[in-house]
Enzyme design. Structure first.
Site, PDB file in Angstrom:
ATOM      1  CG  HIS A  58     -19.955  11.282 -27.979  1.00 38.83           C
ATOM      2  ND1 HIS A  58     -19.744  12.418 -27.231  1.00 38.83           N
ATOM      3  CD2 HIS A  58     -18.637  10.601 -28.103  1.00 38.83           C
ATOM      4  CE1 HIS A  58     -18.508  12.629 -26.404  1.00 38.83           C
ATOM      5  NE2 HIS A  58     -17.097  11.211 -27.043  1.00 38.83           N
TER       6      HIS A  58
ATOM      7  CE1 TYR B  11      -4.409   1.834   0.725  1.00 43.18           C
ATOM      8  CE2 TYR B  11      -2.612   2.911   1.137  1.00 43.18           C
ATOM      9  CZ  TYR B  11      -3.955   3.033   1.082  1.00 43.18           C
ATOM     10  OH  TYR B  11      -4.994   3.879   0.539  1.00 43.18           O
TER      11      TYR B  11
ATOM     12  CG  ASP C 281     -13.014  15.260 -26.184  1.00 47.01           C
ATOM     13  OD1 ASP C 281     -12.470  16.151 -26.857  1.00 47.01           O
ATOM     14  OD2 ASP C 281     -14.503  14.876 -26.797  1.00 47.01           O
TER      15      ASP C 281
ATOM     16  CE  LYS D  85      -4.900   8.625 -25.120  1.00 48.57           C
ATOM     17  NZ  LYS D  85      -5.981   8.681 -23.895  1.00 48.57           N
TER      18      LYS D  85
ATOM     19  CB  ALA E  54      -1.745  11.422 -23.845  1.00 46.04           C
TER      20      ALA E  54
HETATM   21  N1  F0G Z   1      -5.336  14.020 -23.105  1.00 46.99           N
HETATM   22  C1  F0G Z   1      -5.044  13.623 -24.889  1.00 46.99           C
HETATM   23  C2  F0G Z   1      -4.646  14.126 -25.821  1.00 46.99           C
HETATM   24  C3  F0G Z   1      -6.154  12.493 -24.819  1.00 46.99           C
HETATM   25  O1  F0G Z   1      -6.200  11.769 -26.308  1.00 46.99           O
HETATM   26  C4  F0G Z   1      -6.716  11.886 -23.740  1.00 46.99           C
HETATM   27  C5  F0G Z   1      -7.972  10.551 -24.264  1.00 46.99           C
HETATM   28  C6  F0G Z   1      -7.149  12.279 -22.389  1.00 46.99           C
HETATM   29  C7  F0G Z   1      -6.324  13.651 -21.980  1.00 46.99           C
HETATM   30  C8  F0G Z   1      -7.436  11.811 -21.251  1.00 46.99           C
HETATM   31  O2  F0G Z   1      -6.825  10.082 -21.438  1.00 46.99           O
HETATM   32  O3  F0G Z   1      -8.286   8.661 -21.306  1.00 46.99           O
HETATM   33  O4  F0G Z   1      -6.323   8.230 -19.969  1.00 46.99           O
HETATM   34  O5  F0G Z   1      -8.136   9.426 -19.064  1.00 46.99           O
HETATM   35  N2  F0G Z   1      -7.572  10.168 -25.170  1.00 46.99           N
HETATM   36  C9  F0G Z   1      -8.179   8.960 -26.096  1.00 46.99           C
HETATM   37  C10 F0G Z   1      -8.609   9.356 -27.007  1.00 46.99           C
HETATM   38  C11 F0G Z   1      -9.928   9.148 -24.949  1.00 46.99           C
HETATM   39  O6  F0G Z   1      -9.552   8.272 -27.711  1.00 46.99           O
HETATM   40  O7  F0G Z   1      -8.265   9.901 -28.358  1.00 46.99           O
HETATM   41  P1  F0G Z   1      -7.509   9.526 -20.359  1.00 46.99           P
END
Ligand code: F0G
Length: 458
Positions: free
Chosen positions: A450, A72, A125, A258, A217
């Site tokens: 969506h 932990y 988003d 990613k 990412a």
């Molecule tokens: N920032 C970027 C540039 C992203 O593309 C994503 C996620 C996130 C933050 C959020 O990260 O999913 O680990 O919480 N992109 C995915 C996509 C969902 O399909 O482009 P997460």
């Protein structure tokens, strides 16, 4: 003759994927109310919904999982992960989180206040969501070239310094907690930000004493583009490039799904002990104790290895070139796609592909559905459905671009899969003039529609 790139790995384990017939898929997508998120994965042949958490881990990562320490507090796996992050990014303070948006939640809880302005390059988003949820405003300062799918600018993720300076001038320092630089920029099509631009943004932000947070990412893919497109960096390693661009900022949020090459996970890394201390409170409340923050020890162990592998040139070359291979095939078939090709995905320009379908009948969604019916390929609409309704007028927002994203999972599909996808799209393209009508929405959520929206065919 110049040698083509080749994957620096071979396959040790395979996972079956199911073929199906067009008749079956017509029925399945109808039962799913024409929403690709509603399909179970065994009804999909090639899944390009996202490159997030869908990649393949290496034998070394699986090996590391067996050595994961599930303590932990003070887990060995955390310490290893922290060392790796410090080595790659140069940031001192590290907090794990369960994924990227959780990192945003923790950091923004500490830094973003009601009424704040957060400039950036086409915020993702969830990033925008976490800013707006706190009654703050995300201001897009991406260069205009990003929104023209045929403009060949090599760094379409770049921040427009004039737009940024305008925001910095019009607001007080206290009202701008930080600038978000998204590398690569997902919302503008997986487009990179140049080292030159990062340096200039950094100099500008320093003069206004405003910190820079990288949304990292796909930072390794961004480093690959810098190496291949900015000639001063041709002889630098990917790790040197990443270390350099991180040195121009103050911290990062990471979706490890990613460029961490794992299926789940995220983290925050920072220079400032003060901000780190503020974040620790929210990490403990939302994620878990500071040395696991929502991750299992074994997952942190796999991530430490994944970050190292993702920042190796040979891996990145095969990754980015595979995406480019698909892009080139599509261009040969005259399919309209965004150029230059993105790092993680190819974006099809639905306004050019199916102008015959009215925009209020969701042409990009209609194209994504057709791609599924004809080839069993799952993509995602980045257009009017995603853009949602205006919160005040409740009218559809029509974004400049109607795109279908083909996101390529890392180390997962073969070149033959790319050929298959390209030919399916060619066949659809060759009969595109028959497409005259799209879909009506029959049910939708008030925000983020969506994921759950239901359609009927017109
Ligand atoms: N920032 C970027 C540039 C992203 O593309 C994503 C996620 C996130 C933050 C959020 O990260 O999913 O680990 O919480 N992109 C995915 C996509 C969902 O399909 O482009 P997460």
């Amino acid at each position: 003759m110049e040698l083509p790139y080749a994957e620096p790995y071979k396959i040790k384990m395979v996972e079956s994927i199911k073929r199906s017939t067009q008749e079956q898929r017509k029925q399945w997508i109808k039962e799913a109310y024409y929403n690709l998120f509603n399909l179970s994965s065994d009804k999909v042949f090639i899944d390009l919904l996202t490159d997030s958490g869908t990649g393949a881990m290496s034998d070394k990562q699986w090996g590391a999982m067996m050595e994961g320490d599930e303590s932990y507090a003070g887990s060995r796996s955390f310490l290893k992960l922290k060392e790796t992050i410090q080595f790659i990014t140069g940031f001192e303070y590290v907090l794990p989180t369960h994924q990227g948006r959780a990192a945003e939640n923790v950091l923004f809880s500490a830094m973003v206040k009601e009424g704040n302005i957060v400039p950036g390059n086409s915020h993702f988003d969830t990033t925008k969501g976490h800013i707006e949820f706190r009654k703050a405003t995300a201001v897009d300062c991406t260069i205009d070239e990003a929104f023209n799918t045929t403009n060949l600018h090599p760094f379409k993720g770049n921040i427009d310094l004039k737009k940024l300076e305008k925001v910095l001038k019009e607001n007080t320092k206290d009202n701008i907690p930080f600038i978000v630089v998204t590398i690569t920029c997902n919302s503008s099509g997986g487009q990179p930000v140049s080292m030159q631009n990062i340096k200039e943004v950094s100099a500008l932000c320093k003069s206004y004493k405003i910190p820079i947070i990288f949304d990292s990412a796909r930072f390794a893919e961004n480093a690959y583009f810098i190496k291949s497109r900015e000639k001063e960096y041709r002889n630098h390693t990917i790790k040197e490039i990443a270390k350099e661009f991180f040195s121009y900022g103050d911290g990062m949020t990471m979706s490890s799904k990613k460029d961490g090459l794992v299926n789940m996970g995220g983290f925050i890394a920072l220079n400032s002990e003060k901000v780190y201390k503020q974040c620790t409170v929210f990490t403990i409340m939302y994620e878990g104790f500071l040395t696991y923050g929502g991750m299992s020890g074994r997952d942190m162990a796999a991530l430490a290895v994944g970050l190292d592998e993702a920042t190796e040139f040979d891996y990145l070359e095969s990754r980015i070139e595979q995406v480019g291979y698909l892009g080139k095939k599509l261009v040969e078939f005259n399919v309209p796609v965004q150029k230059p090709f993105g790092g993680h995905a190819i974006f099809i320009d639905a306004n050019k592909f199916v102008p015959t379908i009215p925009r209020d009948e969701y042409r990009a969604q209609a194209l994504a559905i057709e791609l599924y019916i004809v080839g069993g390929i799952r993509s995602v609409e980045i257009g009017t459905v995603l853009a949602d309704r205006d919160p005040f007028t409740r009218k559809n927002r029509y974004p400049e671009l109607e795109l279908v994203r083909l996101a390529i999972p890392r180390r997962t599909y073969s070149q033959n899969h790319m050929d298959y996808i390209a030919v399916v799209l060619k066949n659809i393209y060759d009969s595109r003039e028959q497409a005259k009508s799209g879909y009506n929405i029959i049910d939708e959520a008030p925000i983020m529609r969506h994921f759950t929206v239901k359609f009927e065919k017109i």
